[in-house]
Design a protein around this motif. Sequence first.
Motif, PDB file in Angstrom:
ATOM      1  N   LEU A  93       9.066  52.845  -9.808  1.00 44.61           N
ATOM      2  CA  LEU A  93       9.691  52.255  -8.979  1.00 44.61           C
ATOM      3  C   LEU A  93       8.754  51.472  -8.547  1.00 44.61           C
ATOM      4  CD1 LEU A  93      11.856  53.722  -6.624  1.00 44.61           C
ATOM      5  CD2 LEU A  93      12.517  51.856  -7.351  1.00 44.61           C
ATOM      6  N   ALA A  94       6.972  51.863  -8.911  1.00 43.74           N
ATOM      7  CA  ALA A  94       6.088  51.785  -8.634  1.00 43.74           C
ATOM      8  C   ALA A  94       6.038  49.915  -9.137  1.00 43.74           C
ATOM      9  CB  ALA A  94       4.639  52.450  -8.559  1.00 43.74           C
ATOM     10  N   THR A  95       5.583  50.485 -10.690  1.00 45.61           N
ATOM     11  CA  THR A  95       5.394  49.602 -11.577  1.00 45.61           C
ATOM     12  C   THR A  95       6.376  48.055 -11.230  1.00 45.61           C
ATOM     13  OG1 THR A  95       4.798  51.295 -13.278  1.00 45.61           O
ATOM     14  CG2 THR A  95       5.407  48.994 -14.239  1.00 45.61           C
ATOM     15  N   ILE A  96       7.217  48.206 -11.205  1.00 41.44           N
ATOM     16  CA  ILE A  96       7.968  47.330 -10.980  1.00 41.44           C
ATOM     17  C   ILE A  96       7.834  46.465  -9.743  1.00 41.44           C
ATOM     18  CG2 ILE A  96      10.612  46.344 -10.086  1.00 41.44           C
ATOM     19  CD1 ILE A  96      11.838  49.353 -11.975  1.00 41.44           C
ATOM     20  N   LEU A  97       7.598  47.354  -8.661  1.00 40.76           N
ATOM     21  CA  LEU A  97       7.190  46.547  -7.191  1.00 40.76           C
ATOM     22  C   LEU A  97       6.169  46.061  -8.111  1.00 40.76           C
ATOM     23  CD1 LEU A  97       8.498  48.928  -4.609  1.00 40.76           C
ATOM     24  CD2 LEU A  97       9.230  46.730  -5.192  1.00 40.76           C
ATOM     25  N   LEU A  98       4.681  46.163  -8.118  1.00 34.93           N
ATOM     26  CA  LEU A  98       3.425  45.615  -8.809  1.00 34.93           C
ATOM     27  C   LEU A  98       3.823  44.534  -9.757  1.00 34.93           C
ATOM     28  CD1 LEU A  98       1.370  48.702  -8.214  1.00 34.93           C
ATOM     29  CD2 LEU A  98       1.451  46.951  -7.146  1.00 34.93           C
ATOM     30  N   SER A  99       4.698  44.811 -10.796  1.00 35.04           N
ATOM     31  CA  SER A  99       5.140  43.520 -11.678  1.00 35.04           C
ATOM     32  C   SER A  99       5.549  42.633 -11.063  1.00 35.04           C
ATOM     33  CB  SER A  99       5.744  44.198 -12.680  1.00 35.04           C
ATOM     34  OG  SER A  99       7.163  44.272 -12.388  1.00 35.04           O
ATOM     35  N   ILE A 100       6.370  42.364 -10.172  1.00 39.85           N
ATOM     36  CA  ILE A 100       6.512  41.343  -8.981  1.00 39.85           C
ATOM     37  C   ILE A 100       5.550  40.702  -8.570  1.00 39.85           C
ATOM     38  CG2 ILE A 100       8.068  40.685  -7.289  1.00 39.85           C
ATOM     39  CD1 ILE A 100      10.224  42.833  -8.182  1.00 39.85           C
ATOM     40  N   LEU A 101       4.400  41.576  -8.004  1.00 39.67           N
ATOM     41  CA  LEU A 101       3.439  41.080  -7.304  1.00 39.67           C
ATOM     42  C   LEU A 101       2.809  40.023  -8.188  1.00 39.67           C
ATOM     43  CD1 LEU A 101       2.173  40.458  -4.424  1.00 39.67           C
ATOM     44  CD2 LEU A 101       0.766  43.202  -5.445  1.00 39.67           C
ATOM     45  N   GLY A 102       2.692  40.705  -8.902  1.00 41.48           N
ATOM     46  CA  GLY A 102       2.049  40.550 -10.397  1.00 41.48           C
ATOM     47  C   GLY A 102       2.122  38.989 -10.908  1.00 41.48           C
ATOM     48  N   VAL A 103       3.192  38.913 -10.831  1.00 34.69           N
ATOM     49  CA  VAL A 103       3.908  37.247 -11.254  1.00 34.69           C
ATOM     50  C   VAL A 103       3.563  36.384 -10.415  1.00 34.69           C
ATOM     51  CG1 VAL A 103       6.570  36.225 -12.355  1.00 34.69           C
ATOM     52  CG2 VAL A 103       5.868  38.386 -12.834  1.00 34.69           C
ATOM     53  N   TYR A 104       4.081  37.095  -8.791  1.00 34.72           N
ATOM     54  CA  TYR A 104       4.238  35.758  -7.726  1.00 34.72           C
ATOM     55  C   TYR A 104       2.394  35.132  -7.788  1.00 34.72           C
ATOM     56  CZ  TYR A 104       2.825  34.380  -2.715  1.00 34.72           C
ATOM     57  OH  TYR A 104       2.772  33.799  -1.748  1.00 34.72           O
ATOM     58  N   GLY A 105       1.908  36.338  -7.591  1.00 36.78           N
ATOM     59  CA  GLY A 105      -0.325  35.880  -7.768  1.00 36.78           C
ATOM     60  C   GLY A 105      -0.188  34.809  -8.602  1.00 36.78           C
ATOM     61  N   ALA A 106       0.017  35.882  -9.923  1.00 27.71           N
ATOM     62  CA  ALA A 106       0.266  34.446 -10.965  1.00 27.71           C
ATOM     63  C   ALA A 106       0.768  32.831 -11.017  1.00 27.71           C
ATOM     64  CB  ALA A 106       0.093  35.459 -12.817  1.00 27.71           C
ATOM     65  N   TYR A 107       1.930  33.336 -10.819  1.00 29.83           N
ATOM     66  CA  TYR A 107       2.748  31.703 -10.192  1.00 29.83           C
ATOM     67  C   TYR A 107       1.687  31.115  -9.506  1.00 29.83           C
ATOM     68  CZ  TYR A 107       6.483  28.635 -10.492  1.00 29.83           C
ATOM     69  OH  TYR A 107       7.201  27.168 -10.249  1.00 29.83           O
ATOM     70  N   GLN A 108       1.559  31.580  -7.991  1.00 27.92           N
ATOM     71  CA  GLN A 108       1.292  31.164  -7.086  1.00 27.92           C
ATOM     72  C   GLN A 108      -0.119  30.800  -7.053  1.00 27.92           C
ATOM     73  OE1 GLN A 108       2.816  28.872  -5.253  1.00 27.92           O
ATOM     74  NE2 GLN A 108       5.127  30.039  -5.608  1.00 27.92           N
ATOM     75  N   GLU A 109      -0.895  31.458  -8.033  1.00 24.19           N
ATOM     76  CA  GLU A 109      -3.003  31.610  -8.460  1.00 24.19           C
ATOM     77  C   GLU A 109      -2.959  31.923  -6.828  1.00 24.19           C
ATOM     78  OE1 GLU A 109      -4.045  28.370  -9.543  1.00 24.19           O
ATOM     79  OE2 GLU A 109      -3.523  28.263 -12.411  1.00 24.19           O
ATOM     80  N   HIS A 110      -2.242  33.050  -6.353  1.00 26.09           N
ATOM     81  CA  HIS A 110      -3.013  33.062  -5.136  1.00 26.09           C
ATOM     82  C   HIS A 110      -3.605  34.785  -5.206  1.00 26.09           C
ATOM     83  CE1 HIS A 110      -2.396  35.461  -1.465  1.00 26.09           C
ATOM     84  NE2 HIS A 110      -1.391  34.291  -0.718  1.00 26.09           N
TER      85      HIS A 110
END
Length: 279
Positions: free
Chosen positions: A62-79
């Motif tokens: 579960l932690a890996t799934i949630l963090l991967s979503i955060l990583g995709v968002y951060g990379a895509y938005q360059e946040h």
Amino acid sequence: MAKGSAFMRRLCIVLNILLGFLGVVLLLVGIVASTFKIEPLTSGYYWQYGTQSVLFSIGFGLATILLSILGVYGAYQEHVLALLLYSIFMSIEFIALLALTIIAILAQPQVEKKIEDSFGNMTSLYNTDEVFHRELNKLQQEAECCGLLYYTDWKDQIPPSCDCPQNYSDKEARCVKVNVNVQNYRSSELNKKAESDLMTAQTPMRYVHKMHCGPILMRHLKNALRIMLGIVFTLATVMLAAVIVALLLWNKINMRSSVAGISNDDDRTKYELQPHKMA
């Protein structure tokens, strides 16, 4: 610098999609493993250890799934903040996963010995949990074995799954002839088995499989552990790569922002009105 940033962004997204997939696999493995009940086999020790492993598998999944979503968002938005939080929490998860994996590897020989010792502590396999009883019957039919250490593990209530087929060419080498307590066998199986099994139960002499199931069961457990460790090591490797790429992307975004800020300041200085030159 923009091209390098775009490459790092795409690479970070790909790595986090892969991490999300591995997290789903780890989560499913934990959920499936939680459906198996092997407590009667191991006198509670391995079941307690296995329960903790299942919980860790589900939690890390579960932690890996949630963090991967955060990583995709951060990379895509360059946040920048999202990438920084992602890198910190993913690093923590990586260290925890690595530490628990090392502990599990070191504890594996002790767990295996506990399981093997528990084989000899069984009073009668017939009195074990119904789920374990059913699964062991399936194993005995598929692997052509009987009992954990020997067919006597069943005492005088040997189930039909231990019976050797009638068409065995080497029956004397692979099977053993046993006397059966007909009354106990019939009363225990009467409501569970088909009519053909009752015919077998009425025969005072039977041929049952000589090979025992203990080593086969241990081999299945070791193979399952190897698969689990393979998934964990793959996950840890991708985690490390994803954290490194996220930090590089975070650094590039910061550098680009700094250069853009300096450039804007120079432009303002260049086009600023200078009254002393106008005089």
